[in-house]
Enzyme design. Structure first.
Site, mmCIF file in Angstrom:
data_model
loop_
_atom_site.group_PDB
_atom_site.id
_atom_site.type_symbol
_atom_site.label_atom_id
_atom_site.label_comp_id
_atom_site.label_asym_id
_atom_site.label_seq_id
_atom_site.Cartn_x
_atom_site.Cartn_y
_atom_site.Cartn_z
ATOM 1 N N LYS A 274 0.853 -1.186 0.000
ATOM 2 C CA LYS A 274 0.000 0.000 0.000
ATOM 3 C C LYS A 274 0.891 1.238 0.000
ATOM 4 C CE LYS A 274 -4.248 0.965 2.540
ATOM 5 N NZ LYS A 274 -4.844 0.816 3.882
HETATM 6 C C1 E4P Z 1 -8.098 1.178 4.488
HETATM 7 O O1 E4P Z 1 -7.481 0.827 3.530
HETATM 8 C C2 E4P Z 1 -8.058 2.555 5.018
HETATM 9 O O2 E4P Z 1 -6.789 2.855 5.516
HETATM 10 C C3 E4P Z 1 -9.124 2.709 6.078
HETATM 11 O O3 E4P Z 1 -10.341 2.237 5.538
HETATM 12 C C4 E4P Z 1 -9.263 4.119 6.608
HETATM 13 O O4 E4P Z 1 -10.379 4.168 7.446
HETATM 14 P P1 E4P Z 1 -10.667 5.390 8.427
HETATM 15 O O5 E4P Z 1 -10.958 6.604 7.599
HETATM 16 O O6 E4P Z 1 -11.854 4.959 9.217
HETATM 17 O O7 E4P Z 1 -9.441 5.566 9.268
#
Ligand code: E4P
Length: 224
Positions: free
Chosen positions: A83
C-alpha cells in the site's frame, strides 16, 4: 463485490475469515498501532490466515525508501499487496512495484483525478476514503460513482475500486449498488451486515414451533 476486513487485529481476522466470506484484509499504520503488534510479524500472521490479498502500507515518504520498504513487504508472503499513499513518490513507487508484478493498493484517494493517476501507475487497487469525505461535508459515494464511471470507459483497465473508510452498512450497500469491486469493512460493520431484528424474531418463532413437533432432523443421541 469482494469483502476485505479493515483491521490488523489477528483475532478478529481469524474469527471473521472462518465465515468464508472474507476475500482479503487491509491494514494501515494507525490500525497496526492499535493492534500493538510488531508490524512485519503481524503481516506474516495475517497472510497465513487469509489467502486473499493483505494490504501492508509503506511508511517512508520518498520514492527510494518506499521502494525498498515495498519490496521487503512484498517478500513477506505471496499474498501481500503493498500500500502506498497517493503522492508523486507513492505513484512512482507504484509504477515500479507493479512492473515487478507486485499488486499495489494506492491509498488516501480523495478525487477522481487522483484515481486516474493511480490507474495509470498500474495500481491493482485504488482506495477512495468515503467516510473521511463524508466527515469533510462531501458525499463520499459521489466519488465512488465518478471513479466507477471513469474506469468503466476503459475495459482493459485492471485497477479495482476498493471503497475504504467505510463507516456503516449503508456505505457497503451503496458501494455495491455503484458496482465497486471491493469494500474494506471494519469488523463491527461486517458483523452488522449479518443482522436484522426480523431475522432474530423469525428464527425464534420457527424454533419455538419446531420444538412443539418433538422432532429432530439428525438422529437423537441415545440417552446415556
Ligand atoms: C483502508 O485501507 C483505510 O486505511 C481505512 O479504511 C481508513 O479508514 P478510516 O478513515 O476509518 O481511518
Amino acid at each position: 463485490m469482494k469483502f476485505f476486513i479493515d483491521t490488523a487485529d489477528l483475532a478478529e481476522i481469524e474469527v471473521l475469515s472462518a465465515t468464508g466470506l472474507v476475500d482479503g484484509v487491509t491494514t494501515n499504520p494507525s490500525l497496526v498501532a492499535q493492534s500493538g503488534r510488531p508490524f512485519l510479524q503481524a503481516v506474516r500472521e495475517i497472510c497465513a490466515v487469509v489467502p486473499g490479498p493483505v494490504s501492508a502500507e509503506v511508511t517512508a515518504t520518498d520514492h527510494e525508501t518506499m521502494l525498498a520498504e515495498g519490496r521487503l513487504l512484498a517478500g513477506l508472503a505471496p499474498n501481500v499487496a503493498v500500500k502506498v499513499p497517493l503522492t508523486v513518490d507513492g505513484l512512482k513507487t507504484c509504477k515500479v512495484l507493479a512492473g515487478e508484478g507486485t499488486p499495489v493498493n494506492v491509498t488516501l484517494c480523495f478525487s477522481a483525478g487522483q484515481a486516474l493517476l493511480a490507474a495509470k501507475a498500474g495500481a491493482a487497487y485504488i482506495s477512495p476514503f468515503v467516510g473521511r469525505l463524508d466527515d469533510a461535508g462531501q458525499d463520499g459515494m459521489d466519488l465512488i460513482a465518478e471513479i466507477v464511471e471513469i474506469y468503466s470507459q476503459y475495459p482493459g483497465l485492471k485497477t479495482e475500486v476498493l471503497v475504504a473508510s467505510v463507516r456503516g452498512v449503508k456505505h457497503v450497500v451503496e458501494a455495491a449498488c455503484l458496482g465497486a469491486d471491493v469494500a474494506t469493512i471494519p469488523p463491527a460493520v461486517l458483523r452488522a451486515l449479518f443482522e436484522h431484528p426480523l431475522t432474530d424474531r423469525g428464527l425464534a418463532a420457527f424454533l419455538a414451533d419446531w420444538e412443539k413437533t418433538g422432532q429432530s432432523i439428525l438422529p437423537k443421541q441415545a440417552a446415556e
